[in-house]
Scaffold this active site. Structure first.
Site, PDB file in Angstrom:
ATOM      1  CG  LEU A   1      40.602  39.305  49.664  1.00 47.79           C
ATOM      2  CD1 LEU A   1      39.150  39.351  49.214  1.00 47.79           C
ATOM      3  CD2 LEU A   1      41.245  37.997  49.249  1.00 47.79           C
ATOM      4  CG  ASP A   2      46.266  41.328  45.483  1.00 43.23           C
ATOM      5  OD1 ASP A   2      46.939  41.490  46.511  1.00 43.23           O
ATOM      6  OD2 ASP A   2      46.599  40.593  44.539  1.00 43.23           O
ATOM      7  CG  MET A   3      42.315  48.300  45.357  1.00 39.29           C
ATOM      8  SD  MET A   3      43.174  49.853  45.033  1.00 39.29           S
ATOM      9  CE  MET A   3      41.796  50.940  44.670  1.00 39.29           C
TER      10      MET A   3
ATOM     11  CB  THR B   1      41.233  40.162  44.692  1.00 34.27           C
ATOM     12  OG1 THR B   1      42.420  40.034  43.918  1.00 34.27           O
ATOM     13  CG2 THR B   1      40.582  38.800  44.847  1.00 34.27           C
TER      14      THR B   1
END
Length: 559
Positions: A406-408, A410
């Site tokens: 996951l994006d940092m 998110t």
């Protein structure tokens, strides 16, 4: 101060405290002085009559709509007077020279310089190449070559067929005299048939040579024309490279101690690292160069977008943005090397103050709830991550552990495999797109369309990672389904189902004008910064690699 590039503040700034350190250009909150300077510049842009440029905000104008990045640098002169400098990235209204703004580090458009004459020569070559490539002569030569080859192939096949028929006829004649093969007449007949066979072989060989020569002549004529075009293209390539080389040598940048470095020195050409096109043309280097060369002390800086967003990316009118890393980070690294700046927050943090919640766990795998602003895997400057925590929690585990990312910014559900085999089986499900992921987000506005699909191909912005661009030519396919849940205080709660898994896919699909045109709340890349990014991976469905059971894991969003 008499310098027309130095602008005094129009509002009282006596009660605003100066920052202790200069702005870290790649991650910052604009200082109140920089905000005031930006507003004053924006008011100038709204009211000025110094130039004409279509920023794409007003009534339709018969010219190209081009938004622009502007920058302000608050400075102090030798008499301790505070003011600010203004700059724009690239060119403005097809010019580098504007009274209100600092000049470029090097003016490519200078009338007596080397750039414009060489560009004219390159344009002539371009025109000639285009004319030759689109000429009827080239079409006719290509058609003539194709016709020659086709005609000769037909001629060759026809004569080969004739020779085969003649051979069959000779064999039939020879067979009909088989009963007299010991006679003198038979010997004469065989000799005659051999002569006919030799004659046909000779003529076939002669025809083959003739055809080869005709085809080669047609091909040479056609290739000669292509060689003329390719020679021009090579000349264009050589001259373009030489021009770029000359340009890079002209760009030299100062730091606060007036130490100078060229673009080649900054980007380390000897190691094969060449500057990106347009390096040195951004607002920030222009501002600092002018300040250092005019004995002005930089106090703080900010950059904002003005006008319509480019089609490929997401830029919000009047929003502040960090400097781009691809082109500016090496340059500003030198220019600010002797200036005390705010710390890079990503280098300051060594460990996150958060717990990683285990939502589900068995012998083979675990599903965790990743906190927002926490890395999935170790980063360039920071090791603390989901991977590190899981490695500590499961010291006997084998394989990569983290199945997806996951994006940092998110939060939400992440799959963890405790062994290589389980990791491989789960990865296969991701590759086959049989794993179902549902995200919940809060959009910064009201989205009228209730359901739908977004199909916008994405690629990395090579000049400003990790930002993404929409690119219909070389972008990777990116597909997202969505459904509005409800509306809350001028925002939209929405569910996303990503079919593909591209970097920043949901964030770009939400914010881009060709997507939902409504950014996720707290998206500092494509919207407005808030206390967090309001995006959470809420539901995960997959087949358990060992039990073959269909698993549905839900972790409600914290917002």
């Amino acid at each position: 101060m008499s310098d027309v590039k130095f602008h005094s503040f129009q509002k009282d700034i006596s009660q605003i405290a100066l920052p202790l350190k200069f702005t870290f250009p790649f991650y910052y909150t604009p200082h109140p002085l920089a905000i005031l300077a930006a507003k004053q510049l924006q008011n100038y842009l709204l009211t000025q009559n110094d130039f004409t440029h279509n920023f794409g905000m007003g009534a339709t104008v018969n010219s190209l709509e081009i938004g622009k990045m502007f920058g302000v640098l608050v400075v102090k002169d030798t008499n301790n007077n505070l003011g600010f400098l203004a700059a724009f990235s690239g060119k403005l209204a097809a010019s580098n020279d504007h009274l209100y703004f600092v000049p470029p580090v090097f003016d490519l458009l200078e009338a007596n310089g080397f750039f414009l004459p060489e560009i004219q020569e390159l344009n002539k070559i371009n025109d000639t190449v285009e004319r030759l490539e689109n000429s009827e002569d080239l079409v006719h030569l290509k058609l003539s070559l194709e016709n020659t080859i086709a005609t000769n192939e037909k001629k060759w096949n026809g004569f080969k067929h004739y020779c085969q028929k003649q051979k069959q006829l000779r064999n039939k004649v020879r067979d009909s005299f088989e009963a007299h093969k010991d006679s003198e007449e038979y010997a004469i007949l065989v000799d005659y048939l051999k002569q006919q066979s030799s004659r046909d072989s000779y003529e076939l060989e002669h025809l083959q040579k003739e055809i080869k020569e005709e085809n080669q002549q047609a091909e040479n004529t056609y290739q000669s024309y292509l060689d003329k075009i390719n020679a021009l293209k090579q000349e264009r390539k050589t001259r373009s490279a030489a021009l770029q080389d000359t340009i890079f040598q002209q760009y030299t940048f100062l730091n606060s101690q007036l130490e100078s470095k060229s673009l080649y020195e900054i980007f380390n050409k000897d190691l094969g690292i060449l500057p990106l096109a347009g390096a040195g043309e951004c607002a920030a280097p222009k501002l600092l160069q002018y300040a250092f060369s005019h004995s002005l002390d930089p106090i703080c800086m900010a950059e904002f977008w003005w006008g319509k967003s480019p089609k490929s990316e997401v830029r919000q009118h009047q929003h502040f943005y960090p400097s781009c890393r691809g082109k500016c980070e090496p340059i500003l690294g030198h220019m600010l090397s002797k200036t005390i700046t705010d710390e890079d927050v990503f280098k300051m943090v060594t460990k996150f103050d958060c717990d990683v919640e285990i939502v589900y766990e068995d012998e083979y795998l675990a599903v965790i709830n990743k906190p927002e602003n926490f890395l999935s895997v170790p980063g360039k400057f920071l090791e603390d991550s989901v991977y590190k925590r899981m490695k500590e929690r499961y010291p006997q585990a084998t394989g990569p552990l983290v199945v997806h990312r996951l994006d940092m910014a998110t939060s939400g559900l992440l799959l963890i495999a405790k062994d290589k085999y389980t990791h491989e089986l789960l990865q296969r499900q991701f590759i086959r797109k049989s794993i179902r992921k549902r995200y919940v987000a809060i959009l910064d506005g009201i989205l009228e369309q209730k359901t739908g699909t977004i199909n916008l191909p994405l690629r990395n912005d090579l000049e400003d990672r990790p930002r993404q661009l929409v690119d219909f030519e070389i972008g990777r396919p990116a597909l997202t389904k969505f459904e509005v849940v409800n509306y809350e205080n001028g925002t939209t709660r929405i569910h996303f189902w990503p079919i593909t898994g591209r970097t920043h896919q949901l964030r770009m699909h939400a914010s881009h004008a060709l997507g939902l045109n409504t950014p996720i709340v707290g998206d500092e890349f494509y919207g407005n910064r808030a206390d967090r990014l309001y995006l959470h991976a809420e539901e995960l469905q997959f087949i358990h690699p060992k039990t073959k059971e269909k698993m549905t894991i839900i972790c409600p969003a914290p917002f």
